[in-house]
Design a protein around this motif. Structure first.
Motif, PDB file in Angstrom:
ATOM      1  N   ARG A  53     124.296  84.633  73.643  1.00  0.00           N
ATOM      2  CA  ARG A  53     125.380  85.467  73.119  1.00  0.00           C
ATOM      3  C   ARG A  53     124.682  86.913  72.947  1.00  0.00           C
ATOM      4  N   GLU A  54     125.657  87.709  72.545  1.00  0.00           N
ATOM      5  CA  GLU A  54     124.991  89.106  72.329  1.00  0.00           C
ATOM      6  C   GLU A  54     124.271  89.249  71.146  1.00  0.00           C
ATOM      7  N   ASP A  55     124.497  88.303  70.353  1.00  0.00           N
ATOM      8  CA  ASP A  55     123.601  88.768  68.850  1.00  0.00           C
ATOM      9  C   ASP A  55     122.944  87.318  68.662  1.00  0.00           C
ATOM     10  N   ASP A  56     122.839  86.281  69.681  1.00  0.00           N
ATOM     11  CA  ASP A  56     122.359  85.108  69.433  1.00  0.00           C
ATOM     12  C   ASP A  56     121.812  84.452  70.422  1.00  0.00           C
ATOM     13  N   MET A  57     120.719  83.782  70.509  1.00  0.00           N
ATOM     14  CA  MET A  57     120.320  82.915  71.476  1.00  0.00           C
ATOM     15  C   MET A  57     119.781  81.507  70.968  1.00  0.00           C
ATOM     16  N   SER A  58     120.550  80.412  71.243  1.00  0.00           N
ATOM     17  CA  SER A  58     120.267  79.157  70.596  1.00  0.00           C
ATOM     18  C   SER A  58     119.968  77.971  71.484  1.00  0.00           C
ATOM     19  N   LEU A  59     119.306  76.936  71.481  1.00  0.00           N
ATOM     20  CA  LEU A  59     119.153  75.942  72.192  1.00  0.00           C
ATOM     21  C   LEU A  59     119.854  74.698  71.566  1.00  0.00           C
ATOM     22  N   TYR A  60     120.595  74.105  72.262  1.00  0.00           N
ATOM     23  CA  TYR A  60     121.678  72.993  72.030  1.00  0.00           C
ATOM     24  C   TYR A  60     121.108  71.763  72.715  1.00  0.00           C
ATOM     25  N   GLY A  61     120.928  70.743  72.023  1.00  0.00           N
ATOM     26  CA  GLY A  61     120.496  69.540  72.836  1.00  0.00           C
ATOM     27  C   GLY A  61     120.919  68.235  72.178  1.00  0.00           C
ATOM     28  N   PHE A  62     121.002  67.228  73.108  1.00  0.00           N
ATOM     29  CA  PHE A  62     121.749  65.950  72.671  1.00  0.00           C
ATOM     30  C   PHE A  62     121.232  64.819  73.472  1.00  0.00           C
ATOM     31  N   TYR A  63     121.068  63.635  72.523  1.00  0.00           N
ATOM     32  CA  TYR A  63     120.511  62.756  72.882  1.00  0.00           C
ATOM     33  C   TYR A  63     120.949  61.862  74.434  1.00  0.00           C
ATOM     34  N   SER A  64     122.284  62.117  74.830  1.00  0.00           N
ATOM     35  CA  SER A  64     122.837  61.597  76.149  1.00  0.00           C
ATOM     36  C   SER A  64     123.342  62.647  77.047  1.00  0.00           C
ATOM     37  N   LYS A  65     123.066  62.505  78.326  1.00  0.00           N
ATOM     38  CA  LYS A  65     123.508  63.433  79.362  1.00  0.00           C
ATOM     39  C   LYS A  65     124.844  63.658  79.047  1.00  0.00           C
ATOM     40  N   GLU A  66     125.766  62.458  78.740  1.00  0.00           N
ATOM     41  CA  GLU A  66     127.147  62.485  78.587  1.00  0.00           C
ATOM     42  C   GLU A  66     127.515  63.584  77.623  1.00  0.00           C
ATOM     43  N   GLU A  67     126.826  63.696  76.489  1.00  0.00           N
ATOM     44  CA  GLU A  67     127.297  64.306  75.421  1.00  0.00           C
ATOM     45  C   GLU A  67     126.897  65.956  76.011  1.00  0.00           C
ATOM     46  N   LEU A  68     125.765  66.045  76.394  1.00  0.00           N
ATOM     47  CA  LEU A  68     125.468  67.310  76.828  1.00  0.00           C
ATOM     48  C   LEU A  68     126.717  68.006  77.958  1.00  0.00           C
ATOM     49  N   GLU A  69     127.170  67.241  78.740  1.00  0.00           N
ATOM     50  CA  GLU A  69     128.357  67.406  79.754  1.00  0.00           C
ATOM     51  C   GLU A  69     129.609  67.829  79.007  1.00  0.00           C
ATOM     52  N   MET A  70     129.860  67.143  78.037  1.00  0.00           N
ATOM     53  CA  MET A  70     131.070  67.292  77.305  1.00  0.00           C
ATOM     54  C   MET A  70     130.954  68.792  76.462  1.00  0.00           C
ATOM     55  N   PHE A  71     129.568  68.857  75.913  1.00  0.00           N
ATOM     56  CA  PHE A  71     129.508  70.106  75.198  1.00  0.00           C
ATOM     57  C   PHE A  71     129.829  71.212  76.187  1.00  0.00           C
ATOM     58  N   LEU A  72     129.277  71.247  77.346  1.00  0.00           N
ATOM     59  CA  LEU A  72     129.271  72.328  78.339  1.00  0.00           C
ATOM     60  C   LEU A  72     130.660  72.377  78.882  1.00  0.00           C
ATOM     61  N   LEU A  73     131.245  71.463  79.083  1.00  0.00           N
ATOM     62  CA  LEU A  73     132.827  71.533  79.498  1.00  0.00           C
ATOM     63  C   LEU A  73     133.610  72.256  78.058  1.00  0.00           C
ATOM     64  N   LEU A  74     133.286  71.831  76.879  1.00  0.00           N
ATOM     65  CA  LEU A  74     134.049  72.339  75.943  1.00  0.00           C
ATOM     66  C   LEU A  74     133.588  73.757  75.717  1.00  0.00           C
ATOM     67  N   THR A  75     132.518  74.345  75.724  1.00  0.00           N
ATOM     68  CA  THR A  75     132.087  75.575  75.710  1.00  0.00           C
ATOM     69  C   THR A  75     132.586  76.619  76.900  1.00  0.00           C
ATOM     70  N   SER A  76     133.198  75.877  78.195  1.00  0.00           N
ATOM     71  CA  SER A  76     133.950  76.502  78.954  1.00  0.00           C
ATOM     72  C   SER A  76     135.181  76.836  78.810  1.00  0.00           C
ATOM     73  N   VAL A  77     135.605  76.405  77.949  1.00  0.00           N
ATOM     74  CA  VAL A  77     137.335  76.624  77.441  1.00  0.00           C
ATOM     75  C   VAL A  77     137.175  77.927  76.695  1.00  0.00           C
ATOM     76  N   SER A  78     138.172  78.910  76.962  1.00  0.00           N
ATOM     77  CA  SER A  78     138.178  80.049  76.549  1.00  0.00           C
ATOM     78  C   SER A  78     138.471  80.317  75.069  1.00  0.00           C
ATOM     79  N   SER A  79     137.539  80.780  74.356  1.00  0.00           N
ATOM     80  CA  SER A  79     137.799  80.970  72.553  1.00  0.00           C
ATOM     81  C   SER A  79     136.992  79.692  72.014  1.00  0.00           C
ATOM     82  N   ILE A  80     136.216  78.764  72.797  1.00  0.00           N
ATOM     83  CA  ILE A  80     135.407  77.782  72.133  1.00  0.00           C
ATOM     84  C   ILE A  80     134.034  78.023  72.278  1.00  0.00           C
TER      85      ILE A  80
END
Length: 195
Positions: A53-80
């Motif tokens: 992001r403009e003011d932040d660079m963070s690493l997000y991680g998950f135990y399962s690939k499914e949880e990572l996939e859902m995280f990426l889907l949610l962050t693709s939603v505008s305003s999330i």
């Protein structure tokens, strides 16, 4: 980009943990589901996403690939953003989110902290077509009842949040219930049998 990191967990906090790989410590922000499954000084493969992001660079991680996939889907939603996505994953888990979206269940999504009806509607609208392509956990007509046991309940909840089918989880936990395992051992052994 960094797809995953394999290393030893050195520190666990309320919202993140540090994993060491090749003498470097990576701070990983994550969900409660993942935090419930990791232990200090054990090696894990963590699926990651670098969020810039403009003011932040963070690493997000998950135990399962499914949880990572859902995280990426949610962050693709505008305003999330990533923090909102983590909160939703921590509150509901992968399978509940998929079911809520597939069933157009706004109320289920609003159970997550900070998600109002407007945001829930947006999640459903923007992710409906993508979630329809994802496999949902199969629900059997016969439900398996587990004996009353706090560790079994916690293990079951953690495994459900990782996206495994409730009946499969219950069957595995029934096999393990008399083995005198700690909560961590119970979850690890269950994962071996569920994969």
């Amino acid at each position: 980009m960094i797809s995953y990191i394999i290393g030893d967990v050195k520190t666990i906090n309320e919202e993140d943990f540090i994993i060491e790989n090749n003498n470097m410590g990576y701070q990983i922000k994550t969900s409660l589901s993942t935090l419930a499954l990791i232990e200090l000084n054990n090696e894990y493969k963590i699926y990651t996403s670098l969020q810039v992001r403009e003011d932040d660079m963070s690493l997000y991680g998950f135990y399962s690939k499914e949880e990572l996939e859902m995280f990426l889907l949610l962050t693709s939603v505008s305003s999330i953003g990533p923090k909102n996505a983590i909160t939703i994953l921590s509150s509901l888990g992968v399978e509940d989110i998929k079911l809520a979206i597939a069933n157009n269940d706004i109320d289920a999504l609003t159970r997550a902290k900070g998600v109002g009806k407007k945001t829930a509607s947006r999640i459903i609208l923007e992710l409906m077509d993508k979630v329809k392509l994802m496999p949902l956990a199969k629900k059997s007509d016969k439900s398996v009842n587990l004996p009353a046991n706090e560790d079994l309940d916690v293990a079951k909840e953690a495994l459900i949040n990782l996206g495994y089918a409730q009946n499969d989880i219950s069957n595995v936990l029934l096999e393990l219930k008399d083995m005198d395992l700690s909560l961590e051992e119970l979850i690890k052994e269950s994962l071996k049998r569920l994969i």
